[in-house]
Design a protein around this motif. Structure first.
Motif, PDB file in Angstrom:
ATOM      1  N   ASP A 224      94.159   4.431 -10.173  1.00 16.64           N
ATOM      2  CA  ASP A 224      94.138   5.607 -11.037  1.00 16.64           C
ATOM      3  C   ASP A 224      92.855   5.606 -11.872  1.00 16.64           C
ATOM      4  O   ASP A 224      92.413   4.577 -12.363  1.00 16.64           O
ATOM      5  CB  ASP A 224      95.374   5.553 -11.942  1.00 16.64           C
ATOM      6  CG  ASP A 224      95.522   6.785 -12.778  1.00 16.64           C
ATOM      7  OD1 ASP A 224      94.820   6.885 -13.801  1.00 16.64           O
ATOM      8  OD2 ASP A 224      96.335   7.645 -12.418  1.00 16.64           O
ATOM      9  N   LEU A 225      92.254   6.780 -12.024  1.00 19.25           N
ATOM     10  CA  LEU A 225      90.990   6.855 -12.753  1.00 19.25           C
ATOM     11  C   LEU A 225      91.133   6.487 -14.228  1.00 19.25           C
ATOM     12  O   LEU A 225      90.188   5.990 -14.841  1.00 19.25           O
ATOM     13  CB  LEU A 225      90.378   8.246 -12.606  1.00 19.25           C
ATOM     14  CG  LEU A 225      89.821   8.537 -11.200  1.00 19.25           C
ATOM     15  CD1 LEU A 225      89.385   9.984 -11.099  1.00 19.25           C
ATOM     16  CD2 LEU A 225      88.663   7.609 -10.877  1.00 19.25           C
ATOM     17  N   ALA A 226      92.291   6.725 -14.797  1.00 20.95           N
ATOM     18  CA  ALA A 226      92.516   6.281 -16.179  1.00 20.95           C
ATOM     19  C   ALA A 226      92.460   4.755 -16.251  1.00 20.95           C
ATOM     20  O   ALA A 226      91.940   4.181 -17.218  1.00 20.95           O
ATOM     21  CB  ALA A 226      93.866   6.790 -16.677  1.00 20.95           C
ATOM     22  N   ALA A 227      92.960   4.090 -15.209  1.00 20.66           N
ATOM     23  CA  ALA A 227      92.904   2.628 -15.157  1.00 20.66           C
ATOM     24  C   ALA A 227      91.474   2.145 -14.954  1.00 20.66           C
ATOM     25  O   ALA A 227      91.077   1.123 -15.516  1.00 20.66           O
ATOM     26  CB  ALA A 227      93.803   2.111 -14.035  1.00 20.66           C
ATOM     27  N   VAL A 228      90.696   2.878 -14.169  1.00 21.26           N
ATOM     28  CA  VAL A 228      89.279   2.540 -13.996  1.00 21.26           C
ATOM     29  C   VAL A 228      88.569   2.615 -15.340  1.00 21.26           C
ATOM     30  O   VAL A 228      87.787   1.732 -15.705  1.00 21.26           O
ATOM     31  CB  VAL A 228      88.606   3.484 -12.979  1.00 21.26           C
ATOM     32  CG1 VAL A 228      87.094   3.247 -12.951  1.00 21.26           C
ATOM     33  CG2 VAL A 228      89.194   3.293 -11.583  1.00 21.26           C
ATOM     34  N   ALA A 229      88.842   3.676 -16.100  1.00 18.42           N
ATOM     35  CA  ALA A 229      88.223   3.833 -17.417  1.00 18.42           C
ATOM     36  C   ALA A 229      88.557   2.651 -18.324  1.00 18.42           C
ATOM     37  O   ALA A 229      87.675   2.086 -18.991  1.00 18.42           O
ATOM     38  CB  ALA A 229      88.674   5.141 -18.054  1.00 18.42           C
ATOM     39  N   ALA A 235      86.924   4.230 -23.897  1.00 20.06           N
ATOM     40  CA  ALA A 235      88.017   4.478 -24.839  1.00 20.06           C
ATOM     41  C   ALA A 235      89.187   5.166 -24.155  1.00 20.06           C
ATOM     42  O   ALA A 235      90.348   4.886 -24.455  1.00 20.06           O
ATOM     43  CB  ALA A 235      87.514   5.325 -26.008  1.00 20.06           C
ATOM     44  N   ASP A 236      88.872   6.063 -23.228  1.00 27.04           N
ATOM     45  CA  ASP A 236      89.921   6.750 -22.471  1.00 27.04           C
ATOM     46  C   ASP A 236      89.275   7.432 -21.261  1.00 27.04           C
ATOM     47  O   ASP A 236      88.052   7.362 -21.053  1.00 27.04           O
ATOM     48  CB  ASP A 236      90.662   7.776 -23.336  1.00 27.04           C
ATOM     49  CG  ASP A 236      89.726   8.747 -24.043  1.00 27.04           C
ATOM     50  OD1 ASP A 236      88.681   9.111 -23.449  1.00 27.04           O
ATOM     51  OD2 ASP A 236      90.009   9.134 -25.185  1.00 27.04           O
ATOM     52  N   GLN A 237      90.094   8.108 -20.479  1.00 28.68           N
ATOM     53  CA  GLN A 237      89.613   8.746 -19.262  1.00 28.68           C
ATOM     54  C   GLN A 237      88.604   9.863 -19.561  1.00 28.68           C
ATOM     55  O   GLN A 237      87.663  10.093 -18.795  1.00 28.68           O
ATOM     56  CB  GLN A 237      90.798   9.319 -18.483  1.00 28.68           C
ATOM     57  CG  GLN A 237      90.437   9.890 -17.122  1.00 28.68           C
ATOM     58  CD  GLN A 237      91.664  10.325 -16.357  1.00 28.68           C
ATOM     59  OE1 GLN A 237      92.766   9.851 -16.629  1.00 28.68           O
ATOM     60  NE2 GLN A 237      91.499  11.225 -15.401  1.00 28.68           N
ATOM     61  N   ALA A 238      88.780  10.524 -20.684  1.00 26.91           N
ATOM     62  CA  ALA A 238      87.875  11.617 -21.036  1.00 26.91           C
ATOM     63  C   ALA A 238      86.440  11.120 -21.233  1.00 26.91           C
ATOM     64  O   ALA A 238      85.477  11.797 -20.864  1.00 26.91           O
ATOM     65  CB  ALA A 238      88.364  12.319 -22.298  1.00 26.91           C
ATOM     66  N   HIS A 239      86.287   9.915 -21.812  1.00 29.02           N
ATOM     67  CA  HIS A 239      84.947   9.367 -22.009  1.00 29.02           C
ATOM     68  C   HIS A 239      84.292   9.022 -20.669  1.00 29.02           C
ATOM     69  O   HIS A 239      83.088   9.228 -20.484  1.00 29.02           O
ATOM     70  CB  HIS A 239      85.010   8.127 -22.905  1.00 29.02           C
ATOM     71  CG  HIS A 239      85.193   8.438 -24.353  1.00 29.02           C
ATOM     72  ND1 HIS A 239      86.420   8.788 -24.896  1.00 29.02           N
ATOM     73  CD2 HIS A 239      84.308   8.473 -25.377  1.00 29.02           C
ATOM     74  CE1 HIS A 239      86.271   9.021 -26.198  1.00 29.02           C
ATOM     75  NE2 HIS A 239      84.996   8.833 -26.516  1.00 29.02           N
ATOM     76  N   LEU A 240      85.084   8.512 -19.730  1.00 29.66           N
ATOM     77  CA  LEU A 240      84.557   8.267 -18.397  1.00 29.66           C
ATOM     78  C   LEU A 240      84.149   9.583 -17.740  1.00 29.66           C
ATOM     79  O   LEU A 240      83.084   9.680 -17.111  1.00 29.66           O
ATOM     80  CB  LEU A 240      85.605   7.552 -17.535  1.00 29.66           C
ATOM     81  CG  LEU A 240      85.236   7.336 -16.058  1.00 29.66           C
ATOM     82  CD1 LEU A 240      84.000   6.455 -15.938  1.00 29.66           C
ATOM     83  CD2 LEU A 240      86.412   6.715 -15.304  1.00 29.66           C
ATOM     84  N   ALA A 241      84.973  10.597 -17.910  1.00 27.91           N
ATOM     85  CA  ALA A 241      84.666  11.918 -17.349  1.00 27.91           C
ATOM     86  C   ALA A 241      83.352  12.453 -17.902  1.00 27.91           C
ATOM     87  O   ALA A 241      82.526  12.998 -17.166  1.00 27.91           O
ATOM     88  CB  ALA A 241      85.812  12.891 -17.666  1.00 27.91           C
ATOM     89  N   ASN A 242      83.148  12.269 -19.203  1.00 26.21           N
ATOM     90  CA  ASN A 242      81.916  12.763 -19.829  1.00 26.21           C
ATOM     91  C   ASN A 242      80.681  12.062 -19.256  1.00 26.21           C
ATOM     92  O   ASN A 242      79.650  12.703 -19.004  1.00 26.21           O
ATOM     93  CB  ASN A 242      81.981  12.558 -21.344  1.00 26.21           C
ATOM     94  CG  ASN A 242      82.965  13.485 -22.009  1.00 26.21           C
ATOM     95  OD1 ASN A 242      83.321  14.525 -21.459  1.00 26.21           O
ATOM     96  ND2 ASN A 242      83.419  13.114 -23.203  1.00 26.21           N
ATOM     97  N   ASP A 243      80.787  10.741 -19.052  1.00 26.90           N
ATOM     98  CA  ASP A 243      79.646  10.006 -18.510  1.00 26.90           C
ATOM     99  C   ASP A 243      79.351  10.412 -17.066  1.00 26.90           C
ATOM    100  O   ASP A 243      78.188  10.539 -16.676  1.00 26.90           O
ATOM    101  CB  ASP A 243      79.899   8.496 -18.589  1.00 26.90           C
ATOM    102  CG  ASP A 243      79.382   7.898 -19.888  1.00 26.90           C
ATOM    103  OD1 ASP A 243      78.970   8.674 -20.774  1.00 26.90           O
ATOM    104  OD2 ASP A 243      79.386   6.660 -20.021  1.00 26.90           O
ATOM    105  N   PHE A 244      80.379  10.593 -16.261  1.00 26.26           N
ATOM    106  CA  PHE A 244      80.165  11.045 -14.882  1.00 26.26           C
ATOM    107  C   PHE A 244      79.439  12.381 -14.872  1.00 26.26           C
ATOM    108  O   PHE A 244      78.460  12.580 -14.143  1.00 26.26           O
ATOM    109  CB  PHE A 244      81.503  11.163 -14.146  1.00 26.26           C
ATOM    110  CG  PHE A 244      81.774  10.037 -13.186  1.00 26.26           C
ATOM    111  CD1 PHE A 244      81.450  10.154 -11.849  1.00 26.26           C
ATOM    112  CD2 PHE A 244      82.341   8.854 -13.621  1.00 26.26           C
ATOM    113  CE1 PHE A 244      81.693   9.121 -10.963  1.00 26.26           C
ATOM    114  CE2 PHE A 244      82.587   7.812 -12.752  1.00 26.26           C
ATOM    115  CZ  PHE A 244      82.269   7.949 -11.416  1.00 26.26           C
TER     116      PHE A 244
END
Length: 269
Positions: A224-229, A235-244
């Motif tokens: 799960d991408l939240a687990a990857v984050a 800090a959470d999945q949203a921060h990973l999304a922002n970096d991508f």
């Protein structure tokens, strides 16, 4: 040496690719040498997309030499026809020899004039035995660097230690963490990064985390991408999304589809 694909966004598109360790004489100057070789069908182009290591590369190709600076976002190289390159991923200690202000090299490429080195590497890469020609080309390249570059200062070696620590320790998620590990102040860390890399310590940490997250998302489609984050200190999945989105220009789910990983359990990236 290790054939890790970290930083290479689409490994399946790679041409023949080799990484060779730096000889002992230049271990303080070069992280490793890399040699791609390609033979693309006429009329076709192979685009190699990279989230590159935040460092400079000195590259020899049949038609010349260039220094490419650290990138601030995803970059690409279009390959066509038949060719090769011999590159050295430079450590920070080598950078001041080529640039007084590494920041000016960010996202830039500069021609380098070293005709004797160029001729020697081109000759070596024209040998009959591929493995021997690569090793000979790297030996020639390493000898040139050892002869041309002055002895590294204590500060330059500390800059090497800084980038090595940040690149290899996933527990370093803040500038303060890296400074504490090296027993220096955050101000010293920032000064060294500016002088020897051209990017801030925060940018170095961010690049490592995003490289690792992208590599993990590709290699583990079941995760799960939240687990990857969470795995890589976001800090959470949203921060990973922002970096991508900011650095790769695509969502994580789009990236997974592009590399054939299939659907993800946590959408929205």
């Amino acid at each position: 040496m290790s054939s890790s694909f970290k930083g290479i966004l689409y490994p399946a598109r790679l041409p023949m690719f080799h990484r060779l360790p730096a000889p002992a004489t230049v271990e303080h100057l070069v992280q490793w040498f890399w040699i791609p070789e390609w033979d693309i069908a006429p009329g076709r182009v192979s685009r190699q997309q990279l989230l590159a290591y935040p460092a400079c590369n000195l590259v020899v190709q049949p038609d010349g030499m260039e220094l490419s600076g650290p990138t601030t976002r995803v970059s690409h190289q279009d390959l066509s026809g038949t060719g090769w390159a011999v590159g050295a991923l430079l450590k920070p200690a080598a950078v001041p020899f080529f640039a007084a202000n590494p920041r000016e090299l960010c996202d830039a490429r500069l021609d380098v004039e070293a005709p004797k080195l160029l001729a020697a590497v081109v000759h070596a890469m024209g040998g009959a035995a591929p493995e021997e020609q690569r090793e000979k080309a790297v030996a020639i390249f390493a000898d040139w660097l050892a002869e041309q570059l002055p002895e590294a200062s204590a500060e330059a070696l500390l800059a090497n230690a800084m980038t090595e620590a940040i690149a290899n320790n996933p527990e370093l998620v803040r500038i303060e963490d890296a400074a504490a590990q090296l027993s220096v102040s955050t101000r010293t860390l920032q000064r060294m990064a500016k002088k020897y890399v051209g990017l801030s310590p925060s940018a170095l940490i961010r690049r490592r985390r995003l490289q690792e997250a992208a590599d993990h998302a590709r290699a583990h489609p079941e995760m799960d991408l939240a687990a990857v984050a969470a795995e890589f200190g976001y800090a959470d999945q949203a921060h990973l999304a922002n970096d991508f989105q900011r650095f790769l220009g695509i969502t994580a789910s789009s990236y997974r589809r592009a590399v054939g990983a299939g659907p993800v359990g946590s959408g929205g990236l």
